[in-house]
Design an enzyme around this catalytic site. Structure first.
Site, short mmCIF file in Angstrom:
data_model
loop_
_atom_site.label_atom_id
_atom_site.label_comp_id
_atom_site.label_asym_id
_atom_site.label_seq_id
_atom_site.Cartn_x
_atom_site.Cartn_y
_atom_site.Cartn_z
N GLN A 1 3.18 9.97 1.20
CA GLN A 1 4.38 9.35 1.11
C GLN A 1 5.11 9.77 -0.03
O GLN A 1 6.52 9.23 -0.04
CB GLN A 1 4.16 7.85 1.11
N CYS B 1 5.67 0.08 7.39
CA CYS B 1 5.63 1.01 6.59
C CYS B 1 6.80 1.66 5.88
O CYS B 1 7.72 1.70 6.45
CB CYS B 1 4.81 2.46 7.72
N LEU B 2 6.47 1.70 4.47
CA LEU B 2 7.47 2.21 3.58
C LEU B 2 8.20 3.50 4.09
O LEU B 2 9.36 3.70 3.81
CB LEU B 2 7.08 2.23 2.24
N HIS C 1 -4.78 1.27 7.39
CA HIS C 1 -3.32 1.97 7.74
C HIS C 1 -2.82 3.10 6.43
O HIS C 1 -2.52 4.15 6.77
CB HIS C 1 -2.28 0.80 7.40
N GLU C 2 -3.60 2.96 5.27
CA GLU C 2 -3.51 3.92 4.25
C GLU C 2 -4.53 4.81 4.38
O GLU C 2 -3.95 6.14 4.31
CB GLU C 2 -3.66 3.03 3.16
N GLY D 1 0.97 -1.27 -0.12
CA GLY D 1 -0.18 0.08 -0.03
C GLY D 1 0.79 1.21 -0.11
O GLY D 1 2.04 1.28 0.42
N HIS E 1 -2.91 7.48 6.67
CA HIS E 1 -1.74 8.39 6.18
C HIS E 1 -2.54 9.52 5.68
O HIS E 1 -1.74 10.71 5.68
CB HIS E 1 -1.19 7.52 4.89
ZN ZN Z 1 2.36 3.47 5.83
#
Ligand code: ZN
Length: 200
Positions: A50, A110-111, A152-153, A45, A156
């Protein structure tokens, strides 16, 4: 085009996004680039902040998880009405309409926060309204891993990171590591833009 991923400590990760009002060439390019960036980083995701953008949208693709989910007996994941989980999906202007009282705990990463994985409690099921890449309205009830990734997304898009949701004890344990990451003392096997680099 693969875009560099913004890292913990970057103010854009704390900035609420703006609803998308229309589909433009620019929006379609952003979506394509986000999907490519997510694949390039082996993520499941990716949300617009991000990659340094404030459009209210995220992309997901759960295919890397599908085999693991079978092994772990987590077949209870998906959507009603069903959406195929073996391909990318775009969620524009998502809105969580309802969350189940029942919560489940699962490890997340998380990236934007390389090398940290922590268990997070989240509602097991949510009802989500959103627009597809073609700006078609949809409403689904998601459960299991799909519900987790969507939440989660979604967070963000409102400036919330999963490390905000872990226990105060675990937050204290991670404080030093998170400070190091915010200072740019971090490595990843995909292109990143550290907070210091994004300021200059
Ligand atoms: Zn994330």
């Amino acid at each position: 085009m693969i875009l560099p991923i913004r890292i913990y400590g970057d103010p854009i990760l704390r900035t609420p996004t703006e609803p998308v009002s229309e589909s433009t060439e620019e929006l379609r390019t952003l979506i394509d680039n986000m999907i490519e960036t997510m694949y390039g980083a082996s993520g499941i995701g990716l949300a617009a902040p991000q990659v340094g953008r404030l459009e209210r949208l995220f992309v997901i693709d759960l295919s890397p998880l599908l085999e693991d989910l079978k092994v772990e007996g987590m077949e209870q994941h998906g959507a009603i009405p069903p959406i195929p989980l073996d391909r990318p999906h775009v969620f524009i202007n998502p809105e969580i309409l309802e969350s189940s009282e029942e919560e489940v705990e699962f490890e997340e990463g998380c990236l934007s926060i390389p090398d940290i994985r922590e268990p997070v409690w989240r509602p097991e099921r949510i009802r989500l309204r959103y627009l597809t890449a073609d700006m078609e309205p949809r409403e689904i009830e998601a459960s299991g891993m799909l519900a987790r990734v969507l939440q989660h997304e979604y967070d963000h898009l409102h400036g919330i990171l999963f490390t905000d949701l872990i226990s105060p004890f675990r937050q204290r344990m991670l404080r030093r590591k998170l400070r190091e990451i915010a200072r740019g003392e971090v490595e990843a096997d995909y292109p990143i833009l550290t907070p210091a680099a994004s300021r200059s």
